[in-house]
Write a protein that holds these residues in place. Structure first.
Motif: not given
Length: 431
Positions: A124-132, A137-140, A197-201, A273-281
């Motif tokens: 989606p256009e709203w995704v910021d890869p750096a924030l994802v 990284q915080i989860w790690r 992981a989330l952005l790599t096909p 984290l909020i942005h990461f969770q949104r894209y993971m969702g």
């Protein structure tokens, strides 16, 4: 017919022709918000901060409306492939092949599968890869602390039949299966938070996310047809609304709760984290009508849900809650270092359950003694706080992340004892 295509009275309405419904009866938010104590608290909050304790009327309506919404794209895929001519076994095979090698590797793929992967692969256009990546990284760096806080805080919502009934019917988090299913969830957390992981096909994280998405469909459709499930009371099983709460349970809630044990997460990190969770969702099929993108809005949503709880899960919720800390207790026949590790896990997860549940909720259930673990948490608090301060120095931060990632993988492997996560809920319900 998928649950999103049913249109008979009392069933789940097709999302193509949405019907505005009242909130499920087990989510009595209007009555809850009208209590004198709650009204006084709202007035005081508005006087002191200028803000309400709860979401706006439009946001609340969007949230309870999502209690009737599922995942129509994945539902159609499961109907056509798993429950059609291809069948579940072959369906899982071609799904895994497409995840590993692309849908182009499937000869004449079903139309629903093409649609599923088109949606899955579009960022989606709203995704910021750096924030994802920052959120991952915080989860790690949280390592196994993520497992502890997520496991403990989830117990609080097992008091609600809307959450507990699907889990109880499927049997995954009940009794002897509690540890196995929790470890599968831990594998999901690990896979989706690996670097890129989330952005790599074709990544393992994206494959795991899709398997979880399809697993949700399998559980949802069987529970929805079960006589114990009542749509007017709870909405649909594993609804968009409750998946949203799960996302909040991976961002704002653990970030704040982990301060209790010495793990520090800053405001800026929480927004990542909020942005990461949104894209993971998004990649697991979450399509909320309203997604709270701020810490304040997330806390308002949690305040609403906490206030409107029904505490209606009864014995099924009790089984889920009481099974969790017991699942980490030493297992028969284990000795030496393995038994010592299990003794520690049993005590520390008993403590986490006590720490991350509300005291009045915790007191209602038969839980193991938490005090040895709580004592250890208190003793190590200064050390963890010192490490959290030191990790802000980049070289130390990189070393800290490496250690925490290695530890979470080691912990997971020790618990799994050579098994692998399946992410398969195709078996029969247990009752």
């Amino acid at each position: 017919m998928s649950i999103d295509q049913q249109t008979q009275p009392g069933s789940i309405e097709a999302e193509a022709t949405p019907v505005r419904r009242p909130a499920p009866t087990a989510f009595p938010y209007r009555e809850a918000m009208s209590r004198p104590m709650i009204r006084r608290a709202r007035k005081l909050a508005k006087r002191l901060t200028g803000k309400d304790l709860f979401p706006t009327a439009e946001q609340i309506e969007a949230f309870h409306g999502d209690m009737y919404h599922a995942d129509p794209v994945a539902e159609r895929f499961v109907d056509e492939v798993f429950y059609g001519e291809i069948g579940q076994e072959r369906g899982r095979e071609i799904l895994k092949q497409a995840l590993a090698h692309g849908i182009e590797s499937i000869e004449d793929p079903p139309e629903s599968m093409v649609a599923l992967f088109r949606e899955f692969e579009e960022v989606p256009e709203w995704v910021d890869p750096a924030l994802v990546e920052a959120g991952a990284q915080i989860w790690r760096r949280w390592g196994t602390f993520l497992f502890s806080v997520a496991g403990g805080e989830t117990l609080e919502m097992y008091t609600e039949a809307a959450v507990a009934t699907p889990l109880s019917l499927a049997g995954g988090y009940a009794g002897d299966n509690a540890l196995r299913r929790f470890l599968e969830t831990s594998r999901f957390w690990i896979d989706v938070s690996e670097p890129g992981a989330l952005l790599t096909p074709g990544s393992k994280g994206r494959a795991t996310a899709m398997l979880v998405r399809v697993m949700h469909v399998s559980v949802r459709r069987r529970v929805a047809d079960h006589p114990e499930w009542h749509i007017d009371r709870w909405g649909i099983p594993i609804s968009q609304a409750y998946m949203l709460l799960t996302l909040s349970g991976g961002s704002v809630v653990p970030a704040l709760a982990l301060w209790l044990v010495g793990v520090q997460t800053t405001r800026r990190e929480i927004y990542a984290l909020i942005h990461f969770q949104r894209y993971m969702g998004h990649i697991v099929g979450v399509r909320n009508t309203w997604y709270p993108e701020t810490i304040a809005d997330t806390l308002r949503l949690l305040a609403l849900v906490s206030t409107a709880r029904s505490h209606d899960s009864g014995e099924h919720g009790a089984e889920l809650i009481e099974s969790f800390p017991k699942a980490f207790a030493p297992r028969g026949g284990h000795t030496g270092l393995q038994r010592l590790r299990e003794e520690y896990n049993g005590r520390i997860y008993a403590a986490y359950s006590r720490l991350f549940m509300m005291p009045w909720t915790y007191a209602k259930y038969r839980m193991p003694n938490a005090w040895p673990g709580l004592g250890w948490i208190a003793l190590r608090f200064p050390l963890l706080a010192a490490v959290e301060t030191a990790r802000r120095i980049p070289p130390i931060g990189r070393l800290h992340e490496t250690v925490m990632v290695a530890h979470r993988e080691s912990w997971y492997r020790a618990q799994m004892s050579g098994r692998e996560a399946e992410f398969d809920a195709s078996g029969a319900l247990r009752r």
